[in-house]
Structure formats: C-alpha cells, structure tokens
Design an enzyme around this catalytic site. Structure first.
Site, PDB file in Angstrom:
ATOM      1  CG  ASP A   6      15.647 -18.241  -1.802  1.00  0.00           C
ATOM      2  OD1 ASP A   6      16.673 -17.967  -1.180  1.00  0.00           O
ATOM      3  OD2 ASP A   6      14.717 -18.943  -1.347  1.00  0.00           O
ATOM      4  CG  PHE A   7      19.898 -23.093  -2.649  1.00  0.00           C
ATOM      5  CD1 PHE A   7      20.223 -23.758  -3.820  1.00  0.00           C
ATOM      6  CD2 PHE A   7      19.901 -23.813  -1.466  1.00  0.00           C
ATOM      7  CE1 PHE A   7      20.545 -25.114  -3.817  1.00  0.00           C
ATOM      8  CE2 PHE A   7      20.227 -25.170  -1.444  1.00  0.00           C
ATOM      9  CZ  PHE A   7      20.552 -25.814  -2.622  1.00  0.00           C
ATOM     10  CG  ASP A   8      18.412 -23.299   1.752  1.00  0.00           C
ATOM     11  OD1 ASP A   8      19.401 -22.573   1.593  1.00  0.00           O
ATOM     12  OD2 ASP A   8      18.476 -24.513   2.018  1.00  0.00           O
ATOM     13  CG  ASP A  27      11.676 -19.505   0.795  1.00  0.00           C
ATOM     14  OD1 ASP A  27      12.780 -19.042   0.443  1.00  0.00           O
ATOM     15  OD2 ASP A  27      11.539 -20.264   1.774  1.00  0.00           O
TER      16      ASP A  27
HETATM   17  O1  LIG Z   1      18.426 -17.390   0.974  1.00  0.00           O
HETATM   18  P1  LIG Z   1      18.159 -18.852   1.060  1.00  0.00           P
HETATM   19  O2  LIG Z   1      18.755 -19.641  -0.069  1.00  0.00           O
HETATM   20  O3  LIG Z   1      16.683 -19.138   1.243  1.00  0.00           O
HETATM   21  O4  LIG Z   1      18.896 -19.342   2.385  1.00  0.00           O
HETATM   22  C1  LIG Z   1      18.363 -19.018   3.685  1.00  0.00           C
HETATM   23  C2  LIG Z   1      18.960 -19.968   4.704  1.00  0.00           C
HETATM   24  O5  LIG Z   1      18.666 -21.282   4.243  1.00  0.00           O
HETATM   25  C3  LIG Z   1      19.177 -22.388   5.004  1.00  0.00           C
HETATM   26  O6  LIG Z   1      18.414 -22.513   6.177  1.00  0.00           O
HETATM   27  C4  LIG Z   1      17.034 -22.742   5.928  1.00  0.00           C
HETATM   28  O7  LIG Z   1      16.874 -23.920   5.140  1.00  0.00           O
HETATM   29  C5  LIG Z   1      17.262 -25.160   5.810  1.00  0.00           C
HETATM   30  C6  LIG Z   1      17.181 -26.281   4.803  1.00  0.00           C
HETATM   31  O8  LIG Z   1      15.925 -26.396   4.231  1.00  0.00           O
HETATM   32  C7  LIG Z   1      16.337 -25.377   7.016  1.00  0.00           C
HETATM   33  O9  LIG Z   1      16.707 -26.579   7.700  1.00  0.00           O
HETATM   34  C8  LIG Z   1      16.472 -24.168   7.944  1.00  0.00           C
HETATM   35  O10 LIG Z   1      15.522 -24.294   9.016  1.00  0.00           O
HETATM   36  C9  LIG Z   1      16.224 -22.849   7.222  1.00  0.00           C
HETATM   37  O11 LIG Z   1      16.510 -21.737   8.064  1.00  0.00           O
HETATM   38  C10 LIG Z   1      20.655 -22.247   5.246  1.00  0.00           C
HETATM   39  O12 LIG Z   1      21.098 -23.253   6.124  1.00  0.00           O
HETATM   40  C11 LIG Z   1      21.037 -20.860   5.738  1.00  0.00           C
HETATM   41  O13 LIG Z   1      22.457 -20.722   5.727  1.00  0.00           O
HETATM   42  C12 LIG Z   1      20.473 -19.794   4.793  1.00  0.00           C
HETATM   43  O14 LIG Z   1      20.789 -18.499   5.287  1.00  0.00           O
END
Ligand SMILES: O=P(O)(O)OC[C@H]1O[C@H](O[C@H]2O[C@H](CO)[C@@H](O)[C@H](O)[C@H]2O)[C@H](O)[C@@H](O)[C@@H]1O
Length: 289
Positions: A44-46, A226
């Site tokens: 995963d990224f974020d 996560d």
């Molecule tokens: O599948 P992921 O790589 O985990 O992406 C899920 C979403 O991540 C991002 O939002 C989340 O992370 C942000 C940065 O840390 C945070 O500010 C936010 O509150 C989180 O929801 C991203 O912006 C989304 O597009 C993704 O879907």
C-alpha cells in the site's frame, strides 16, 4: 441506522491489536521464503510507504522505502507492486520507479507492465464522480481544511484538517451529494479522516494482486498495508501469502502486523537485507512473464 453509518465497510477478520507482531514470527516468514523461487511484493502507499500526513498532497515514500523498492525492483526474482487508493498517475509520480507495477484507485486502475487499464464500469462513472466533486467543491469551499480529491474514477473528500465541530457537516454534504447525483452507482466508504467515493465495481486491491499472481505463478506473495481497502488483498493471497497489517486499530484478515509505518519500513528493509538471500537459487535466466 443514521445515514452516517451507511458507509460500505471492507474490514474483516480479527481485531488487529490481537494479531501477532511479525517480529515474533520471522522464523515462519523465513521458512516460506526459503521454499520460494521468487517474491511478489505488494505494498500500500499512504500509511505504509509514506507516513500519514495532515495534508493529502504532502506524502512521499520515505527515502529508506524508496531504496528498498529499488533493490527489490532490480532483483530478477522479485516483482514489486504499489497498490493504492490514489489515482494511478499520481501514484506513479510519487513513487517514480520504472518497472514497478502500479495499481491506483483501490484496484480500479491497473498499471501493469507499464500499461493502463481501467475497469469499464468505473470509467463510465467518471462523469458522475466529476459532477459530485464539482458540487462538493462549491459547497465545502467555506469550510476551511476540506480537500476534495478528484481521482477520476474515484474521489476522496478529506476532513483531517477541518475543525472537529465541522466534520459532521462535511460528511452530511457528501452523503447528500452522492444521494442526489450518484444515481445509486456511487458507494461511500469510510477512509482515514475522509470519505472515499467509488463506483460499485468488482475490482479491488484483492483482484489486482490476484492478477499480478498470474504473471509470477508459484512465487511467494507478500502484502503489507494499513487500511480497510488492503483487507481485500490480504484475503486474496490467504492462506499462501505473507500478510502484514500496519497498525492496531481495526479488524484485519492479515496473519501478522507491525505497529506503525516506521515499523513497516523496517519490515520492508528486512525483506531486502535478509529475505532476498533466502529465496531458492534458480537459473540466471528465470524471469516473470
Ligand atoms: O490505499 P492507500 O495508498 O492507503 O490510499 C488511501 C488514501 O490515502 C490518501 O488519504 C489518506 O492519506 C493522507 C495522507 O497521509 C491523509 O491526509 C488522509 O487523511 C488519508 O485519508 C489519499 O489522499 C487518498 O486518495 C487515498 O485513497
């Protein structure tokens, strides 16, 4: 049930606080790797490659994770993939390593072998997502800290930076807009301090990693993530996969966990420093199709 309870959930399995730490089970992980001819590494990224940040525009993979991913990418017996809720182009740009497979929009936008493929139902929902984002952009303009992230076939409405007293108002606007403009084709999922808008379509992070498995038949799959959307990937590669949940705050189908994105970084580094050496030695000309 209030309208705010009506988000579509995807988490499954046991509470992650009860999921064993991977550090206590490295012997099992080593055993799996010793029997493998290659490694399919999905992440995963974020919240995994990058720590969670206040501003959704800010995240970058940590330097250590970039180093690890490059080493994995350079290894002939490894196929690395980054699988995220972000849009594919955004994800590619943030990671920026050639040759890695990128999957965006929670599995709806595939970037395998440098190609791009979008789920047909998702593509046809794009104008609806755009209309909802346009409406919400105007309605939420005066609520400081709101971010409307239009990712093409999905969208995320962020409220992490919004005053706590106004969060419910933001959520109400989102539910109303989807109700009025979504024609029943747009689902709302709870994200981290956000609501994720997605078309109902049968591709997710699980179908994405399953598709990648077809390219590397028999290789050991590993997946780390996560979020609730990562559960589909854990389920898709269970029981053969090595599955690692990051955090301890929701139910997970993963076999193991690490406590934080900082520990995720250590685990990914461990795969590079210790894990790769364990893979079965094969002919020099072994390669994925
Ligand atoms: O599948 P992921 O790589 O985990 O992406 C899920 C979403 O991540 C991002 O939002 C989340 O992370 C942000 C940065 O840390 C945070 O500010 C936010 O509150 C989180 O929801 C991203 O912006 C989304 O597009 C993704 O879907």
């Amino acid at each position: 049930m209030s309208e705010h309870d009506s988000t579509v959930g995807t988490a499954s399995g046991e509470p992650s606080a009860e999921t064993p730490l991977v550090w206590d089970h490295l012997a099992e992980v080593r055993g799996r790797l010793r029997q493998a001819e290659g490694l399919l590494f999905g992440t995963d990224f974020d919240g995994t490659l990058s720590p969670i940040e206040e501003n959704p525009e800010a995240p970058e993979p940590t330097a250590e994770n970039l180093r690890s991913l490059r080493t994995l990418q350079d290894h002939p017996q490894v196929r690395p993939a980054v699988i995220s809720g972000r849009g594919l182009a955004d994800l590619r740009e943030r990671v920026g390593i050639e040759g890695v497979d990128y999957i965006g929009n929670h599995g709806l936008e595939l970037g395998i072998d440098g190609q791009r493929e979008t789920h047909a139902d998702a593509a046809s929902a794009e104008p609806k997502i755009a209309e909802i984002c346009g409406t919400l952009g105007r309605q939420l303009d005066d609520i400081e800290g709101t971010v409307v992230e239009n990712k093409g076939v999905t969208a995320t409405i962020h409220y992490r930076m919004v005053d706590r007293e106004q969060v419910e108002t933001v959520r109400e606007h989102v539910f109303e807009a989807v109700d009025e403009l979504g024609d029943g084709e747009v689902e709302i999922h709870d994200g981290k301090e956000s609501l994720e808008l997605r078309p109902a379509a049968d591709w997710d992070k699980g179908s994405a990693i399953a598709q990648l498995q077809e390219h590397v038949d028999g290789w050991q799959p590993v997946y780390i993530g996560d979020d609730t959307t990562d559960e589909a990937a854990f389920e898709a590669i269970t029981p053969n996969g090595i599955t690692v949940h990051v955090g301890d705050n929701h139910e997970t189908a993963a076999d193991y966990r690490v406590r934080s994105s900082a520990e995720a970084e250590v685990f990914i580094r461990w795969l590079v420093t210790d894990g790769l050496a364990l893979l079965e030695t094969v002919d020099d000309n072994v390669s994925a199709t």
